[in-house]
Design an enzyme around this catalytic site. Structure first.
Site, PDB file in Angstrom:
ATOM      1  N   THR A 179       0.868  -1.171   0.000  1.00  0.00           N
ATOM      2  CA  THR A 179       0.000   0.000   0.000  1.00  0.00           C
ATOM      3  C   THR A 179       0.914   1.234   0.000  1.00  0.00           C
ATOM      4  OG1 THR A 179      -0.024   0.099   2.405  1.00  0.00           O
ATOM      5  CG2 THR A 179      -1.744  -1.198   1.379  1.00  0.00           C
ATOM      6  N   GLU A 323      -5.469  -3.563  -1.499  1.00  0.00           N
ATOM      7  CA  GLU A 323      -5.922  -4.806  -0.868  1.00  0.00           C
ATOM      8  C   GLU A 323      -6.919  -5.562  -1.745  1.00  0.00           C
ATOM      9  OE1 GLU A 323      -5.592  -1.876   0.458  1.00  0.00           O
ATOM     10  OE2 GLU A 323      -4.971  -1.952   2.554  1.00  0.00           O
ATOM     11  N   LYS A 428     -14.014  16.613  12.170  1.00  0.00           N
ATOM     12  CA  LYS A 428     -15.060  16.489  13.202  1.00  0.00           C
ATOM     13  C   LYS A 428     -15.209  17.815  13.930  1.00  0.00           C
ATOM     14  CE  LYS A 428     -17.144  13.091  16.050  1.00  0.00           C
ATOM     15  NZ  LYS A 428     -17.084  11.829  16.748  1.00  0.00           N
ATOM     16  N   TRP A 433     -19.643  15.416  11.622  1.00  0.00           N
ATOM     17  CA  TRP A 433     -18.656  15.183  10.571  1.00  0.00           C
ATOM     18  C   TRP A 433     -18.824  16.122   9.392  1.00  0.00           C
ATOM     19  CZ3 TRP A 433     -14.818  12.437  12.177  1.00  0.00           C
ATOM     20  CH2 TRP A 433     -15.008  11.380  13.076  1.00  0.00           C
TER      21      TRP A 433
HETATM   22  P1  AMP Z   1      -4.603   2.520  -2.638  1.00  0.00           P
HETATM   23  O1  AMP Z   1      -4.479   1.268  -1.874  1.00  0.00           O
HETATM   24  O2  AMP Z   1      -3.364   3.346  -2.655  1.00  0.00           O
HETATM   25  O3  AMP Z   1      -5.147   2.272  -4.002  1.00  0.00           O
HETATM   26  O4  AMP Z   1      -5.660   3.452  -1.876  1.00  0.00           O
HETATM   27  C1  AMP Z   1      -6.978   3.046  -1.652  1.00  0.00           C
HETATM   28  C2  AMP Z   1      -7.789   4.209  -1.149  1.00  0.00           C
HETATM   29  O5  AMP Z   1      -7.883   5.230  -2.149  1.00  0.00           O
HETATM   30  C3  AMP Z   1      -9.223   3.858  -0.837  1.00  0.00           C
HETATM   31  O6  AMP Z   1      -9.364   3.259   0.419  1.00  0.00           O
HETATM   32  C4  AMP Z   1      -9.906   5.229  -0.924  1.00  0.00           C
HETATM   33  O7  AMP Z   1      -9.712   5.979   0.254  1.00  0.00           O
HETATM   34  C5  AMP Z   1      -9.136   5.913  -2.032  1.00  0.00           C
HETATM   35  N1  AMP Z   1      -9.895   5.789  -3.287  1.00  0.00           N
HETATM   36  C6  AMP Z   1      -9.756   4.851  -4.232  1.00  0.00           C
HETATM   37  N2  AMP Z   1     -10.597   5.061  -5.257  1.00  0.00           N
HETATM   38  C7  AMP Z   1     -11.304   6.176  -4.948  1.00  0.00           C
HETATM   39  C8  AMP Z   1     -12.357   6.917  -5.601  1.00  0.00           C
HETATM   40  N3  AMP Z   1     -12.817   6.571  -6.795  1.00  0.00           N
HETATM   41  N4  AMP Z   1     -12.852   8.002  -4.964  1.00  0.00           N
HETATM   42  C9  AMP Z   1     -12.389   8.376  -3.750  1.00  0.00           C
HETATM   43  N5  AMP Z   1     -11.400   7.733  -3.102  1.00  0.00           N
HETATM   44  C10 AMP Z   1     -10.872   6.644  -3.677  1.00  0.00           C
END
Ligand code: AMP
Length: 529
Positions: A179, A323, A428, A433
């Site tokens: 990640t 993930e 918050k 929120w």
């Molecule tokens: P990553 O593992 O780096 O791909 O990050 C995943 C996170 O990116 C998710 O848990 C979201 O918080 C954010 N994310 C992914 N796709 C979107 C989307 N289309 N709109 C808003 N947030 C997103």
């Protein structure tokens, strides 16, 4: 029925048989390198022979440190055929994190782009577990400490394609991706062969990415970000042409590539498409081949969607996570109605793709109704979902088979997901929120705003208050007061930010998302004083 295992050899065989006339194209500074899929598959098997000669054993990890190009692709396809695991390291990680992930993975071999050797030269002495270093890519100066390392082409030159590979168990890890560590240390996710094959098949479904044999696919998402969103595997499986951008990801270079290669499907985070404004305005590039843009990874501003729609280009808005390898949901425009009605579904993140299940839960873990209004933490599971992190860290993210995503969301009666915020990015205020994502979306609609991030800053009375960090458009002099006036009819009064800081650019994480953790560090303090 047959129990043919779901392994990447299925994908490689198909690419080599069906892809005789389909290409893998790598953009070079001048022109391009072109090979058929059959050639790529043959070279991937020669790579397997070379890795065996280097002593790589099943279960070991082979790391990569590079941009998207064809040698990198051959590693993604080849390494898993040996029962070994390919580990694409994020080239934008902090050096300490590079050391952390490589040590945790105990990488036996590292393949590094010539142009990126200076970055690894800094940390090489801290990676004594690496037995071999190999230099890939043709561009860039090799750092002195890598001068003696073999080159990729030398390594595979005399090798015959490895035959008689024994079929690996489909549960074997094929790839390890970390990640981006937006909220802490990067966590590793091991993708099994089975998960990657199912994910690749999922991407071919019409209600998902609909990757087809007729497509020309351009993954701008780097291979170290959830295997370039799995597109190398789905494109190989579909037998479609794959275009790889190399290191040049600026709007001008990307537009040139789309035009020259007649790209039909391009994939990248919103930052890339938000930066396309000048290209669209100048209209110098012929982008008519581009039928859809796959975009996700961060909130996608409606303004960007609208700007591309004016040029007849539609978005597939996806939500996903490392993930989930990473595909979770998909939203697409409606085919009928007024322009606004057509684009409306793209404001949401769309429904779970078949194979993935979602639910929203309250703080006690109870499922909330699918009414488009009940806000809770999003949980996910599915055919290509992780059930734990590599080496078992952060176990509390997995609960009874579900992954706690850390996203705050709603689901509506049609199953459409709306990401309200990251748990850690919500503001918050007075116990209530405020969605930073929603404020950003409204602010992005202001013509004077180029980029914006809303963060929570500590407040004595309210606990936290929202503050905007804004990058203005080049000619714009927009003020905080004007932005507040713009927001006033759109949000509740108590949502209005307390201040705006105007900056030249926003810090980005290793996967190109706005780094709110860094912003909070800077502005929490300056706001308090
Ligand atoms: P990553 O593992 O780096 O791909 O990050 C995943 C996170 O990116 C998710 O848990 C979201 O918080 C954010 N994310 C992914 N796709 C979107 C989307 N289309 N709109 C808003 N947030 C997103």
């Amino acid at each position: 029925m047959s129990e043919l295992p779901l392994t990447l050899s299925l994908v490689l065989r198909r690419a080599s048989r069906m892809g005789g006339s389909k290409w893998v194209v790598t953009a070079l500074r001048e022109g391009a390198e072109r090979r058929t899929w059959a050639q790529v598959a043959e070279r991937a098997l020669r790579l397997c022979g070379a890795l065996k000669r280097l002593g790589v054993r099943p279960g070991e990890r082979v790391a990569t440190f590079g941009w998207n190009h064809h040698q990198h692709l051959e590693l993604l396809l080849g390494v898993p055929q040996l029962g070994a695991c390919v580990h694409p390291i994020n080239v934008r990680l902090h050096p300490d994190d590079v050391v952390h992930v490589s040590r945790e993975a105990e990488d036996a071999v590292v393949f590094v782009d010539a142009s990126l050797t200076p970055l690894l030269a800094e940390v090489r002495a801290r990676l004594p577990h690496v037995r071999h270093w190999v230099v890939m890519g043709e561009e860039g100066e090799v750092a002195p400490s890598f001068m003696g390392a073999p080159r990729y082409e030398e390594l595979i030159a005399g090798e015959a394609p490895l035959e008689g590979l024994s079929e690996v168990d489909e549960r074997t890890p094929a790839s390890l991706c970390y990640t981006s560590g937006t909220t802490g240390r990067p966590q590793g996710v091991e993708y099994s062969h089975r998960a990657l094959v199912l994910h690749a098949m999922g991407a071919l479904m019409v209600d998902s990415m609909a990757v087809s044999e007729r497509d020309v696919v351009l993954p701008l998402a780097p291979f170290f970000h959830a295997s370039g969103w799995g597109l190398p595997y789905s494109t190989a499986f579909a037998g479609a042409t794959l275009v790889l951008p190399g290191p040049r990801l600026d709007a001008g270079s990307v537009a040139h590539l789309i035009e020259r290669e007649r790209v039909t499907l391009a994939a990248a985070v919103p930052t890339v498409w938000n930066a396309f404004e000048p290209v669209l305005r100048e209209g110098k590039h012929e982008l008519s081949s581009l039928r859809r843009i796959l975009c996700g990874g961060a909130p996608l501003p409606m303004r960007t969607i609208q700007r591309f729609a004016e040029h007849g280009i539609s978005f597939l808005h996806a939500w996903g996570m490392t993930e989930l390898a990473p595909s979770g949901t998909m939203a697409r425009a409606r085919e009928e109605g007024s322009p606004e009605e057509r684009l409306a579904p793209l404001a949401l993140q769309g429904a779970a793709v078949p194979g993935i299940e979602l639910r929203v839960v309250d703080s006690e873990g109870r499922e909330l109704p699918w009414d488009g209004a009940s806000v809770g933490e999003l949980e996910a599971r599915g055919l290509w979902g992780a059930s734990r992190y590599f080496k078992g860290s952060e176990g509390e993210r997995f609960r009874a088979g579900w992954l706690r995503t850390g996203d705050v969301a709603t689901l509506d009666a049609q199953g459409a997901l709306r990401i309200v915020d990251r748990t850690k990015d919500l503001v918050k205020s007075g116990g209530e929120w405020i969605s930073s994502v929603e404020l950003e979306n409204h602010l992005m609609a202001h013509p004077g705003v180029k980029e914006v991030a809303v963060i929570a800053v500590p407040h004595e009375h309210w606990g936290e208050r929202p503050v905007a960090v804004v990058v203005r458009q080049p000619e714009s002099r927009v003020s905080f007061e004007e932005l507040v006036e713009h927001l006033r009819p759109r949000v509740a009064r108590w949502w209005l930010p307390d201040a705006a800081h105007f900056v030249a650019e926003l810090p980005k994480t290793a996967t190109g998302k706005v780094d709110k953790k860094a912003l909070r560090r800077v502005y929490a303090r300056s706001h308090a004083t």
